[in-house]
Scaffold this motif. Sequence first.
Motif, PDB file in Angstrom:
ATOM      1  N   LEU A   1      54.169 -72.300  33.095  1.00 16.66           N
ATOM      2  CA  LEU A   1      54.712 -71.555  31.958  1.00 16.66           C
ATOM      3  C   LEU A   1      54.093 -70.165  31.881  1.00 16.66           C
ATOM      4  CD1 LEU A   1      56.406 -71.500  29.336  1.00 16.66           C
ATOM      5  CD2 LEU A   1      54.431 -72.514  28.169  1.00 16.66           C
TER       6      LEU A   1
ATOM      7  N   TYR B   1      60.138 -73.036  35.278  1.00 20.65           N
ATOM      8  CA  TYR B   1      59.995 -71.975  34.283  1.00 20.65           C
ATOM      9  C   TYR B   1      60.316 -70.621  34.913  1.00 20.65           C
ATOM     10  CZ  TYR B   1      57.417 -75.569  31.675  1.00 20.65           C
ATOM     11  OH  TYR B   1      57.064 -76.720  31.020  1.00 20.65           O
TER      12      TYR B   1
ATOM     13  N   ALA C   1      63.589 -72.279  30.541  1.00 15.75           N
ATOM     14  CA  ALA C   1      63.209 -73.525  31.204  1.00 15.75           C
ATOM     15  C   ALA C   1      64.457 -74.202  31.750  1.00 15.75           C
ATOM     16  CB  ALA C   1      62.502 -74.462  30.233  1.00 15.75           C
TER      17      ALA C   1
END
Length: 255
Positions: free
Chosen positions: A240, A173, A57
């Motif tokens: 994500l 991400y 991240a």
Amino acid sequence: MTTPARFPTAVIATTIASLAFLATGAVVVRGLADIKNASDVINVTGSARRSITSDLAVWTFTVRSSSDDNLQEAYRDFRSAQPAVERFLRTQRFGSGELRRQPVSAGPETYTVVETIGGENEEIQRTRYVVSQTYRIQTGDIERVQAAVTAATSAFVEASTGGVSVEAGEINYFYTDLADMRLTLLKEASQDAQRRAQAIAQSAGNQVGVVKNARMGVFQITPRFQTSVEDSGSYDTTSLEKDVTAVVEIDFVVK
């Protein structure tokens, strides 16, 4: 004295024409054979998809101070916001390898405003003085970054006093093992193309032979379960959970 026999001109012409026809016929037949061989090819598209979870991240935020009067005032306001920002970073316990402070930027900035002068709107150039610094957090501890973004609201409100503002971006991400994933998916997409070609060829009583041509198609990284694709490929960093898709186009010789 005996005069040698002479072939009639018509016979000679016919013979030449016949030889020319045979030669031409051989070229035509060979040409037809080439066309036939070229047509004994099946073109198929194969694809492969994997679901992945991002393992890296990246989050950035920028502390910015501005003054219409002078650079010194902008810098004083900027310095006054530092304690709140540093307290926030300490509570999140980001390591030295996870947190990067970019150099402080300071200088004049020109902007345009519209003012009414003499009953008409005119664009006026103005100058303000800006001091800013960007912080970049990059870590594999994704849950900690997400918690930090939630906790940042109150900290940034505290820091945003006077001419100071804190501009926070979204979390981006990434998946760090993408190179190996690409190779795996290309192999699986090629196998999928071969299975499709075999199914089509066998339905006509034929068999699939060697690969004549192969072309890699677009490589898509999209949010999970998203079906739309881009002609030039896509690389989503907002989600994500992602889907990675590879496409290949292959020409197989049919036997």
